[in-house]
Enzyme design. Structure first.
Site, PDB file in Angstrom:
ATOM      1  N   HIS A  49       0.862  -1.189   0.000  1.00 16.61           N
ATOM      2  CA  HIS A  49       0.000   0.000   0.000  1.00 16.61           C
ATOM      3  C   HIS A  49       0.895   1.234   0.000  1.00 16.61           C
ATOM      4  O   HIS A  49       2.118   1.117   0.099  1.00 16.61           O
ATOM      5  CB  HIS A  49      -0.949  -0.003   1.204  1.00 16.61           C
ATOM      6  CG  HIS A  49      -0.283   0.077   2.540  1.00 16.61           C
ATOM      7  ND1 HIS A  49       0.519  -0.933   3.042  1.00 16.61           N
ATOM      8  CD2 HIS A  49      -0.289   1.052   3.495  1.00 16.61           C
ATOM      9  CE1 HIS A  49       0.971  -0.581   4.234  1.00 16.61           C
ATOM     10  NE2 HIS A  49       0.504   0.616   4.534  1.00 16.61           N
ATOM     11  N   HIS A  51       1.215   3.940   2.075  1.00 20.78           N
ATOM     12  CA  HIS A  51       1.699   4.707   3.215  1.00 20.78           C
ATOM     13  C   HIS A  51       3.224   4.787   3.097  1.00 20.78           C
ATOM     14  O   HIS A  51       3.878   3.848   2.631  1.00 20.78           O
ATOM     15  CB  HIS A  51       1.292   4.050   4.532  1.00 20.78           C
ATOM     16  CG  HIS A  51      -0.111   4.384   4.938  1.00 20.78           C
ATOM     17  ND1 HIS A  51      -0.890   3.545   5.711  1.00 20.78           N
ATOM     18  CD2 HIS A  51      -0.888   5.483   4.683  1.00 20.78           C
ATOM     19  CE1 HIS A  51      -2.078   4.105   5.909  1.00 20.78           C
ATOM     20  NE2 HIS A  51      -2.103   5.273   5.299  1.00 20.78           N
ATOM     21  N   ASP A  53       5.955   4.570   4.877  1.00 20.43           N
ATOM     22  CA  ASP A  53       6.946   3.620   5.379  1.00 20.43           C
ATOM     23  C   ASP A  53       7.002   2.352   4.545  1.00 20.43           C
ATOM     24  O   ASP A  53       7.877   1.505   4.750  1.00 20.43           O
ATOM     25  CB  ASP A  53       6.684   3.284   6.855  1.00 20.43           C
ATOM     26  CG  ASP A  53       5.289   2.767   7.125  1.00 20.43           C
ATOM     27  OD1 ASP A  53       4.333   3.289   6.525  1.00 20.43           O
ATOM     28  OD2 ASP A  53       5.142   1.850   7.960  1.00 20.43           O
ATOM     29  N   HIS A  54       6.101   2.211   3.582  1.00 17.27           N
ATOM     30  CA  HIS A  54       6.085   1.027   2.730  1.00 17.27           C
ATOM     31  C   HIS A  54       6.455   1.330   1.275  1.00 17.27           C
ATOM     32  O   HIS A  54       6.469   0.412   0.456  1.00 17.27           O
ATOM     33  CB  HIS A  54       4.705   0.368   2.780  1.00 17.27           C
ATOM     34  CG  HIS A  54       4.343  -0.129   4.145  1.00 17.27           C
ATOM     35  ND1 HIS A  54       4.509  -1.442   4.532  1.00 17.27           N
ATOM     36  CD2 HIS A  54       3.858   0.525   5.221  1.00 17.27           C
ATOM     37  CE1 HIS A  54       4.126  -1.578   5.793  1.00 17.27           C
ATOM     38  NE2 HIS A  54       3.727  -0.398   6.237  1.00 17.27           N
ATOM     39  N   HIS A 129      -7.329  -2.223   5.837  1.00 20.51           N
ATOM     40  CA  HIS A 129      -6.497  -1.109   6.307  1.00 20.51           C
ATOM     41  C   HIS A 129      -7.205   0.180   5.892  1.00 20.51           C
ATOM     42  O   HIS A 129      -8.032   0.145   4.966  1.00 20.51           O
ATOM     43  CB  HIS A 129      -5.102  -1.215   5.679  1.00 20.51           C
ATOM     44  CG  HIS A 129      -4.052  -0.409   6.365  1.00 20.51           C
ATOM     45  ND1 HIS A 129      -3.822  -0.474   7.724  1.00 20.51           N
ATOM     46  CD2 HIS A 129      -3.148   0.502   5.881  1.00 20.51           C
ATOM     47  CE1 HIS A 129      -2.838   0.341   8.037  1.00 20.51           C
ATOM     48  NE2 HIS A 129      -2.412   0.944   6.936  1.00 20.51           N
ATOM     49  N   ASP A 197       0.288  -4.106   6.828  1.00 22.27           N
ATOM     50  CA  ASP A 197      -0.709  -3.391   7.614  1.00 22.27           C
ATOM     51  C   ASP A 197      -2.148  -3.852   7.353  1.00 22.27           C
ATOM     52  O   ASP A 197      -2.682  -3.666   6.250  1.00 22.27           O
ATOM     53  CB  ASP A 197      -0.603  -1.900   7.325  1.00 22.27           C
ATOM     54  CG  ASP A 197       0.782  -1.359   7.636  1.00 22.27           C
ATOM     55  OD1 ASP A 197       1.703  -2.163   7.813  1.00 22.27           O
ATOM     56  OD2 ASP A 197       0.924  -0.130   7.693  1.00 22.27           O
ATOM     57  N   HIS A 255       7.528  -4.918  11.883  1.00 23.53           N
ATOM     58  CA  HIS A 255       6.680  -3.712  11.859  1.00 23.53           C
ATOM     59  C   HIS A 255       6.170  -3.376  13.260  1.00 23.53           C
ATOM     60  O   HIS A 255       4.979  -3.314  13.516  1.00 23.53           O
ATOM     61  CB  HIS A 255       5.504  -3.924  10.888  1.00 23.53           C
ATOM     62  CG  HIS A 255       4.840  -2.647  10.449  1.00 23.53           C
ATOM     63  ND1 HIS A 255       3.927  -1.986  11.229  1.00 23.53           N
ATOM     64  CD2 HIS A 255       4.951  -1.928   9.308  1.00 23.53           C
ATOM     65  CE1 HIS A 255       3.495  -0.906  10.589  1.00 23.53           C
ATOM     66  NE2 HIS A 255       4.113  -0.847   9.423  1.00 23.53           N
TER      67      HIS A 255
END
Length: 308
Positions: A49, A51, A53-54, A129, A197, A255
């Site tokens: 996804h 976000h 941090d990914h 999510h 997530d 994570h």
């Protein structure tokens, strides 16, 4: 968020000559260098996804692929609904572009991606999510393991073994018909799943079902389960319960929220161990974790004991 002890996400799965890079967060290019991973080692980039941090490491990884002159195709899987974010990341700065990146946008509840001649299938499954997110499952095709004692007992040797494998039956030297089923056992392919997530949902369970290794987020401890649900994450106990129910062999937890201190790490392991009795690893930067060896069937174990 990255901390003094931990980088953003970034996970490389080596699989029979392929390198599947999951969720390259900020700093992944440098971590690859520290780990001895070259741009040429990457054949897939899978983003769960968008976000930060990914995915904030995508620009550096793509530009490194271009700069190092990678010639083989690099397939990029990502949620189709985030295509605009992918486009921005893919072209985030001025550089001499590359034509090897092949986009593989993912949509729907479940999607099987075209992996061409790669030695695995790749399935994307929608998770739960606040933004659209997918988990991924790799699986090699099943095969058959030949049993030397059974072959010898029927006089099948040399070129006859190859014919038996290819045709399913052969005529032995004594005139008997020998079938593949008599001299072999089914060998399930190895499986790995990558779940980031998400709340608990059917997608998590489907991805984890029977895998040899499950790499899964463990953002919160049980005491913060309400926060996990609110923000669309799992606790370590929930991740372990999924692994136990799914028959996972090796559970890899990652994570962890930055709200917890380094000295709290053992609590994640304690909570997971109370639920899951298999092997558990809490990952740290640059850890290398081998995929469990293939399972032996009962007949294979018998052959092993016969032949010492």
């Amino acid at each position: 968020m990255p901390t003094k002890a931990r980088n953003h996400n970034g996970y490389l799965l080596r699989w029979d000559g392929h390198g599947v890079l999951f969720d390259p967060g900020e700093g992944t290019q440098r971590q690859m260098t520290r780990a001895g991973v070259a741009a040429n080692d990457v054949t897939w980039i899978c983003v769960t996804h968008f976000h930060g941090d990914h995915c904030l490491g995508v620009p550096g990884v793509v530009q490194r692929i271009a700069r190092d002159g990678v010639e083989h195709p690099v397939d990029a899987a990502f949620p189709a609904s985030g295509h605009e974010y992918w486009r921005r990341l893919r072209h985030a700065a001025v550089f001499r572009d590359t034509g090897v990146i092949r986009e593989r946008p993912v949509s729907g509840e479940r999607m099987v991606l075209d992996t061409g001649d790669a030695p695995f299938t790749l399935v994307a499954r929608r998770l739960s999510h606040p933004v659209e997110a997918y988990g991924y499952r790799l699986e090699e095709p099943g095969g058959r393991t030949m049993l030397p004692a059974e072959l010898a007992a029927r006089g099948v040797r040399g070129p006859l073994v190859r014919r038996l494998q290819e045709e399913g039956r052969v005529t032995a030297p004594d005139g008997r018909t020998v079938t593949l089923e008599e001299c072999s056992v089914a060998r399930p392919g190895q499986k790995a799943a990558f779940v980031m997530d998400t709340r608990l949902c059917d997608g998590v369970r489907e991805l984890a079902d029977g895998v040899d290794m499950l790499v899964i987020e463990s953002t919160f401890l049980h005491e913060d389960a309400a926060l996990a649900t609110e923000y669309g994450h799992l606790t370590s106990a929930q991740a372990a319960a999924v692994a136990a129910e799914a028959g996972v062999r090796h559970l890899v937890l990652t994570h962890f929220s930055e709200r917890y201190r380094v000295e709290d790490e053992h609590r994640f392991l304690d909570e997971a161990s109370a639920v899951f009795g298999g092997e558990i690893t809490l990952v740290h930067d640059l850890d290398r974790i081998p995929l469990p060896p293939r399972r032996l069937t009962g007949r294979e174990r018998g052959q092993e004991s016969v032949h010492g």
